[in-house]
Enzyme design. Sequence first.
Site, short mmCIF file in Angstrom:
data_model
loop_
_atom_site.label_atom_id
_atom_site.label_comp_id
_atom_site.label_asym_id
_atom_site.label_seq_id
_atom_site.Cartn_x
_atom_site.Cartn_y
_atom_site.Cartn_z
N ALA A 109 14.16 148.40 39.85
CA ALA A 109 13.05 147.61 39.32
C ALA A 109 13.29 146.14 39.67
O ALA A 109 14.42 145.72 39.95
CB ALA A 109 12.93 147.79 37.82
N GLY A 123 15.47 152.15 38.80
CA GLY A 123 14.11 152.68 38.79
C GLY A 123 13.75 153.41 40.06
O GLY A 123 12.90 154.31 40.05
N GLU A 176 15.03 156.85 39.50
CA GLU A 176 14.19 157.49 38.49
C GLU A 176 12.84 157.91 39.08
O GLU A 176 12.30 158.97 38.72
CB GLU A 176 13.98 156.53 37.32
CG GLU A 176 15.24 156.33 36.50
CD GLU A 176 15.10 155.26 35.44
OE1 GLU A 176 15.38 155.56 34.27
OE2 GLU A 176 14.70 154.12 35.77
N GLU A 196 22.05 150.29 35.61
CA GLU A 196 21.47 149.46 34.54
C GLU A 196 22.52 148.93 33.57
O GLU A 196 22.35 147.85 32.99
CB GLU A 196 20.39 150.23 33.78
CG GLU A 196 19.11 150.47 34.55
CD GLU A 196 19.12 151.74 35.39
OE1 GLU A 196 18.05 152.15 35.85
OE2 GLU A 196 20.23 152.32 35.58
#
Length: 285
Positions: free
Chosen positions: A94, A137, A140, A160
């Site tokens: 992200a 992300g 994911e 993360e």
Amino acid sequence: MSFVALSCSTFRHASRNARFFSTTLRVQREYANVLVSRPSPGVALITLNRPKALNALNAAHFQDISDAMKEADEDASVGAIILTGSERAFAAGADIKEMKDKSFAEAYTANFLADWEVITKLKKPVIAAVSGYALGGGLELALQADILLAAPSAQLGQPEVNLGVIPGGGGTQRLAHLIGKSRAMELVLTGRMIGADEAERWGIVRVVREGSVVDEAVKVASDIASKGRIAVNAGKEAVNAAFEMSLAEGLRFEKRLFHALFSTKDQKEGMAAFAEKRRAEWTHS
């Protein structure tokens, strides 16, 4: 067959192809952060396109991904969807710059990342073709796909914890289901990256060692798109149900879907074609 008959047959075939591709071109939108193409009939290829940011996922990028995926899912000419990035990065996570100043109140009130599950809501099969980094992300996003193919260069991880947070787009849950508690804990709590070979041993991906991972994804997607769409979608729904139901509930659900397919024209055509030793002509009905 006479030359006239052959010519007429060829013309009809060409006309059908022309109608298919002209329809495709009419409905296809352009996006700022993704590229959409049709590498093969029935296959939509969506390529993440923020190369300077290693395809980091900010709000505008993710909105384009979501819209392009939904458009392909709703297009009757599409039977399978491929999601890929660049050779250097599928998606490196992200966009941290966009989220670093958010407060708890902002994240909680806006239900931050609530729209992250777009792929899981699609009816058509999705193949992720991963090269380079698929981190945070990005991983994911890839884990939401139905089939995950990886180039030998792929590097996967959930880093993360190094930012003082945890995965928020499904990483803790999907990894635990996919590779078990201990390995999921290792990835989430250490933040370390694993290479394609280790990811394959753990059952996360299938590594494409010869040729392009995107070319292999197109082959797989083309094979899927050549089948009856109703049966393909039902198969996807049944397999995904295994992650939500007990074995007994899943078996009942599978049986009901199996029975329901006997009401389709494709079931009649498929079984008739098998008995008559010919290729089935699917109508997706």
